[in-house]
Design an enzyme around this catalytic site. Structure first.
Site, PDB file in Angstrom:
ATOM      1  N   ARG A 127       0.884  -1.198   0.076  1.00 38.15           N
ATOM      2  CA  ARG A 127      -0.286  -0.142  -0.101  1.00 38.15           C
ATOM      3  C   ARG A 127       0.819   1.409  -0.031  1.00 38.15           C
ATOM      4  NH1 ARG A 127      -3.258  -3.121  -0.926  1.00 38.15           N
ATOM      5  NH2 ARG A 127      -5.402  -3.953  -0.405  1.00 38.15           N
TER       6      ARG A 127
ATOM      7  N   SER B  27     -11.019  -1.158   2.909  1.00 37.71           N
ATOM      8  CA  SER B  27     -10.061  -1.197   4.261  1.00 37.71           C
ATOM      9  C   SER B  27      -9.980   0.677   4.851  1.00 37.71           C
ATOM     10  CB  SER B  27      -8.929  -1.611   4.353  1.00 37.71           C
ATOM     11  OG  SER B  27      -9.037  -3.036   3.839  1.00 37.71           O
TER      12      SER B  27
ATOM     13  N   GLU C 232      -5.328   3.035   5.932  1.00 32.57           N
ATOM     14  CA  GLU C 232      -4.743   3.249   4.924  1.00 32.57           C
ATOM     15  C   GLU C 232      -5.170   4.625   3.792  1.00 32.57           C
ATOM     16  OE1 GLU C 232      -5.360  -0.192   2.418  1.00 32.57           O
ATOM     17  OE2 GLU C 232      -6.981   0.809   0.834  1.00 32.57           O
TER      18      GLU C 232
HETATM   19  P1  FAD Z   1      -9.161   8.810  -4.582  1.00 39.43           P
HETATM   20  O1  FAD Z   1     -10.172   8.481  -3.755  1.00 39.43           O
HETATM   21  O2  FAD Z   1      -9.845   9.794  -5.730  1.00 39.43           O
HETATM   22  O3  FAD Z   1      -7.776   9.025  -4.587  1.00 39.43           O
HETATM   23  C1  FAD Z   1      -6.908   8.010  -3.681  1.00 39.43           C
HETATM   24  C2  FAD Z   1      -5.818   9.002  -3.536  1.00 39.43           C
HETATM   25  O4  FAD Z   1      -4.761   9.615  -5.009  1.00 39.43           O
HETATM   26  C3  FAD Z   1      -5.852  10.432  -2.729  1.00 39.43           C
HETATM   27  O5  FAD Z   1      -4.992  11.632  -2.336  1.00 39.43           O
HETATM   28  C4  FAD Z   1      -5.501  11.382  -4.417  1.00 39.43           C
HETATM   29  O6  FAD Z   1      -5.217  12.856  -4.238  1.00 39.43           O
HETATM   30  C5  FAD Z   1      -4.598  10.403  -5.159  1.00 39.43           C
HETATM   31  N1  FAD Z   1      -5.091  10.634  -6.582  1.00 39.43           N
HETATM   32  C6  FAD Z   1      -6.178  10.190  -7.477  1.00 39.43           C
HETATM   33  N2  FAD Z   1      -5.423   9.765  -8.563  1.00 39.43           N
HETATM   34  C7  FAD Z   1      -4.515  10.533  -8.546  1.00 39.43           C
HETATM   35  C8  FAD Z   1      -3.249  10.934 -10.369  1.00 39.43           C
HETATM   36  N3  FAD Z   1      -4.528  10.430 -11.558  1.00 39.43           N
HETATM   37  N4  FAD Z   1      -2.362  11.653  -9.785  1.00 39.43           N
HETATM   38  C9  FAD Z   1      -1.827  11.516  -8.263  1.00 39.43           C
HETATM   39  N5  FAD Z   1      -2.721  11.239  -7.821  1.00 39.43           N
HETATM   40  C10 FAD Z   1      -3.796  10.627  -7.711  1.00 39.43           C
HETATM   41  N6  FAD Z   1      -7.857  -1.164  -2.478  1.00 39.43           N
HETATM   42  C11 FAD Z   1      -6.801  -2.197  -2.489  1.00 39.43           C
HETATM   43  O7  FAD Z   1      -5.833  -1.285  -2.508  1.00 39.43           O
HETATM   44  N7  FAD Z   1      -7.460  -3.048  -2.305  1.00 39.43           N
HETATM   45  C12 FAD Z   1      -8.611  -3.519  -2.410  1.00 39.43           C
HETATM   46  O8  FAD Z   1      -9.048  -4.774  -2.046  1.00 39.43           O
HETATM   47  C13 FAD Z   1      -9.553  -2.521  -2.473  1.00 39.43           C
HETATM   48  N8  FAD Z   1     -10.721  -2.627  -2.081  1.00 39.43           N
HETATM   49  C14 FAD Z   1     -11.818  -1.428  -1.949  1.00 39.43           C
HETATM   50  C15 FAD Z   1     -13.320  -1.824  -2.303  1.00 39.43           C
HETATM   51  C16 FAD Z   1     -13.657  -0.923  -1.964  1.00 39.43           C
HETATM   52  C17 FAD Z   1     -15.677  -1.163  -1.314  1.00 39.43           C
HETATM   53  C18 FAD Z   1     -13.623   0.608  -1.424  1.00 39.43           C
HETATM   54  C19 FAD Z   1     -14.238   1.194  -1.262  1.00 39.43           C
HETATM   55  C20 FAD Z   1     -11.915   0.732  -2.023  1.00 39.43           C
HETATM   56  C21 FAD Z   1     -11.138  -0.253  -1.771  1.00 39.43           C
HETATM   57  N9  FAD Z   1     -10.227   0.147  -2.020  1.00 39.43           N
HETATM   58  C22 FAD Z   1      -9.077  -1.128  -2.352  1.00 39.43           C
HETATM   59  C23 FAD Z   1      -9.396   1.554  -2.048  1.00 39.43           C
HETATM   60  C24 FAD Z   1      -8.990   2.045  -3.330  1.00 39.43           C
HETATM   61  O9  FAD Z   1     -10.271   2.008  -4.527  1.00 39.43           O
HETATM   62  C25 FAD Z   1      -8.337   2.486  -4.321  1.00 39.43           C
HETATM   63  O10 FAD Z   1      -6.906   3.352  -2.886  1.00 39.43           O
HETATM   64  C26 FAD Z   1      -8.203   3.052  -5.381  1.00 39.43           C
HETATM   65  O11 FAD Z   1      -6.922   3.245  -6.376  1.00 39.43           O
HETATM   66  C27 FAD Z   1      -8.655   4.044  -5.556  1.00 39.43           C
HETATM   67  O12 FAD Z   1      -8.400   4.948  -6.836  1.00 39.43           O
HETATM   68  P2  FAD Z   1      -9.658   6.729  -6.812  1.00 39.43           P
HETATM   69  O13 FAD Z   1      -9.504   6.658  -8.386  1.00 39.43           O
HETATM   70  O14 FAD Z   1     -10.970   6.238  -6.224  1.00 39.43           O
HETATM   71  O15 FAD Z   1      -8.150   6.977  -5.737  1.00 39.43           O
HETATM   72  N1  EPU Z   2     -10.778 -11.244   9.604  1.00 43.21           N
HETATM   73  C1  EPU Z   2     -11.268 -10.894  10.632  1.00 43.21           C
HETATM   74  N2  EPU Z   2     -12.998  -9.935  11.111  1.00 43.21           N
HETATM   75  C2  EPU Z   2     -12.797  -8.706  10.066  1.00 43.21           C
HETATM   76  C3  EPU Z   2     -12.243  -9.121   9.247  1.00 43.21           C
HETATM   77  C4  EPU Z   2     -11.089 -10.054   9.043  1.00 43.21           C
HETATM   78  O1  EPU Z   2     -10.852 -11.905  11.668  1.00 43.21           O
HETATM   79  O2  EPU Z   2     -14.032  -8.889  10.125  1.00 43.21           O
HETATM   80  C5  EPU Z   2      -9.231 -12.086   9.460  1.00 43.21           C
HETATM   81  C6  EPU Z   2      -9.834 -13.064   8.701  1.00 43.21           C
HETATM   82  O3  EPU Z   2     -10.678 -13.974   8.964  1.00 43.21           O
HETATM   83  C7  EPU Z   2      -8.682 -13.515   7.880  1.00 43.21           C
HETATM   84  C8  EPU Z   2      -8.007 -11.917   7.752  1.00 43.21           C
HETATM   85  O4  EPU Z   2      -8.664 -11.124   8.878  1.00 43.21           O
HETATM   86  O5  EPU Z   2      -8.456 -14.214   8.658  1.00 43.21           O
HETATM   87  C9  EPU Z   2      -7.516 -11.567   7.087  1.00 43.21           C
HETATM   88  O6  EPU Z   2      -9.448 -11.234   6.330  1.00 43.21           O
HETATM   89  P1  EPU Z   2      -8.990 -10.670   4.498  1.00 43.21           P
HETATM   90  O7  EPU Z   2      -8.543 -11.750   3.742  1.00 43.21           O
HETATM   91  O8  EPU Z   2     -10.769 -10.599   4.756  1.00 43.21           O
HETATM   92  O9  EPU Z   2      -8.709  -9.698   4.012  1.00 43.21           O
HETATM   93  P2  EPU Z   2      -7.987  -8.070   4.969  1.00 43.21           P
HETATM   94  O10 EPU Z   2      -6.740  -8.168   4.959  1.00 43.21           O
HETATM   95  O11 EPU Z   2      -8.783  -7.502   5.988  1.00 43.21           O
HETATM   96  C10 EPU Z   2      -7.395  -6.913   2.543  1.00 43.21           C
HETATM   97  C11 EPU Z   2      -7.172  -5.736   2.110  1.00 43.21           C
HETATM   98  C12 EPU Z   2      -8.050  -5.421   1.240  1.00 43.21           C
HETATM   99  C13 EPU Z   2      -8.102  -6.462   0.464  1.00 43.21           C
HETATM  100  C14 EPU Z   2      -8.024  -8.298   0.948  1.00 43.21           C
HETATM  101  C15 EPU Z   2      -8.678  -9.249   0.020  1.00 43.21           C
HETATM  102  C16 EPU Z   2      -5.616  -4.380   3.459  1.00 43.21           C
HETATM  103  C17 EPU Z   2      -5.927  -3.342   4.552  1.00 43.21           C
HETATM  104  N3  EPU Z   2      -7.159  -4.824   3.593  1.00 43.21           N
HETATM  105  O12 EPU Z   2      -7.947  -7.192   3.724  1.00 43.21           O
HETATM  106  O13 EPU Z   2      -8.672  -4.435   0.434  1.00 43.21           O
HETATM  107  O14 EPU Z   2      -9.066  -6.822  -0.419  1.00 43.21           O
HETATM  108  O15 EPU Z   2      -7.552  -8.426   1.869  1.00 43.21           O
HETATM  109  O16 EPU Z   2      -6.941  -9.412  -0.626  1.00 43.21           O
HETATM  110  O17 EPU Z   2      -4.471  -4.676   2.848  1.00 43.21           O
HETATM  111  C18 EPU Z   2      -8.565  -2.758   0.608  1.00 43.21           C
HETATM  112  O18 EPU Z   2      -7.602  -1.628   0.180  1.00 43.21           O
HETATM  113  O19 EPU Z   2      -9.162  -1.605   0.784  1.00 43.21           O
HETATM  114  C19 EPU Z   2      -8.743  -3.268   0.741  1.00 43.21           C
HETATM  115  C20 EPU Z   2     -10.324  -3.459   0.745  1.00 43.21           C
END
Ligand code: FAD
Ligand code: EPU
Length: 341
Positions: A164, A239, A337
């Protein structure tokens, strides 16, 4: 180029926080960035926004929001017979890019299906899910230097990707606007990554014996839908905190009193461990708890949700309470994050 004033931001952030910005401008051509530079927009408070899925507005944004809507999806090169390079305009929606690649038969980002936001923000925090991070397939990106108007090319080594993390969140924070991202993908003989437990479970449930990249994406989408709330119905930013990386010694000590605690390897030196922030938060009793219009999601304790009408300050207040509980009980400081504004 049209600059709107006094703009509501609730539809521009997935938390659905109701707040305003002084100004908002939508950029869909690179040459518009020069216009902004000449108008001194980059010299004053401003924010680049993609999908708004990783930001929390704590209050009114006193400055200009620059909405990145630079488009384009194309193949720009090939390497040998099995690899191609694709380029996405930074304002393209990430999940649409994943779907496009699958339709073209390009493999490598199927595990990153359904992550909200734009392609340009993806390298910023090195998005990751289900065993894959964008760095694994990253080729290079173009970034507009706000102070000079020059486009710089960053290859993987110069992005300093980590969990991240990237150089754009670190030493080069706020200096560049990413305009295009290139990935190196497979055009055949895909190397599927199925090692993340649940993927195999879902494939088995669906009786898929010989998975394709499309099957993997579908499995990932179904796992994500089980746990993560859809921001279209329940405001959230995924997250809220990062999973903490701690010394192996601390992880071992915590395991003595918490034998069921999930612990993962982290990095290559063997001295660090990654803990599951969701588990730590759940142990502190937060899962499913609601305070006013804000809550901790009942299926994923790492996700803070807006039940409707919550302010950024209310969301931040709950996040801080969660952070304090985890610190008190486990001695670990969870780092957000989400980008707090
Ligand atoms: P924004 O929220 O618009 O911006 C985020 C940051 O990046 C800000 O600081 C902004 O200024 C900067 N920024 C944006 N675009 C640019 C650019 N073109 N140039 C320079 N700076 C820029 N993240 C994960 O890693 N893994 C996941 O599994 C994951 N799951 C998610 C699930 C949900 C339901 C949600 C709501 C979010 C999740 N995220 C996850 C977080 C998020 O989707 C990612 O971080 C995504 O890349 C953010 O993109 P955005 O365009 O919305 O960024
Ligand atoms: N867990 C719990 N309780 C909860 C949630 C999780 O006990 O309420 C335990 C699960 O049972 C598991 C472990 O925590 O043993 C990990 O959980 P999970 O696989 O759901 O993933 P996570 O570590 O919570 C991360 C990323 C997600 C990404 C998933 C899948 C971060 C901060 N988050 O979540 O990214 O989608 O793995 O790879 O690294 C995001 O960055 O916004 C995001 C959603």
């Amino acid at each position: 180029m049209h600059i709107a004033t006094q703009v509501r931001l609730d539809t521009y952030n997935t938390f659905g926080v109701l707040c305003q910005a002084d100004r908002l401008v939508r950029v869909s051509q690179i040459n518009e960035l020069d216009g902004l530079r000449h108008a001194n927009i980059f010299a004053a408070p401003h924010l680049i926004l993609g999908g708004g899925s990783n930001v929390l507005f704590r209050s009114r944004f006193e400055g200009t929001v620059i909405l990145n809507r630079l488009e384009g999806k194309q193949v720009v090169g090939s390497l040998g017979s099995n690899h191609i390079i694709v380029q996405f305009g930074a304002g393209e929606r990430w999940h649409e890019c994943v779907k496009w690649c699958i339709d073209q038969g390009f493999g490598g980002i199927e595990n990153l299906a359904l992550i909200p936001g734009t392609a340009g923000a993806a390298p910023l925090q090195n998005i990751g899910a289900y065993g894959v991070e964008i760095k694994d397939v990253f080729h290079s990106l173009d970034a507009y230097e706000k102070s000079t108007g020059q486009i710089h090319v960053f290859e993987r080594e110069s992005c300093a990707f980590g969990y991240r993390e990237s150089v754009f969140k670190g030493s080069l924070r706020n200096r560049f606007l990413i305009t295009a991202v290139r990935l190196m993908l497979t055009s055949g003989q895909h190397q599927l990554r199925l090692d993340y437990g649940d993927i195999q479970r879902v494939l088995a449930q669906e009786n898929v014996a010989h998975p394709t990249i499309a099957h993997v994406a579908k499995a990932v989408e179904s796992i994500r839908r089980e746990k993560l709330p859809d921001p279209a119905y329940l405001g959230n930013a995924g997250s809220f905190f990062k999973n903490p990386i701690v010394a192996k010694g601390l992880a071992d000590k915590l395991l003595q009193t918490n034998p069921t605690m999930p612990v993962y390897e982290s990095g290559h030196d063997g001295g660090l461990r990654k803990l599951a922030a969701g588990w730590l938060i759940e142990q502190c009793g937060w899962k499913g708890k609601r305070v006013g219009q804000v809550g901790v999601h009942d299926r994923q304790a790492l996700v803070i949700v807006n039940y409707g009408g919550a302010t950024g300050e209310e969301i931040w207040a709950l996040a801080q309470q969660v952070q304090a509980s985890v610190r008190q009980r486990f001695g670990i400081l969870l780092e957000p994050e989400v980008n707090i504004l």
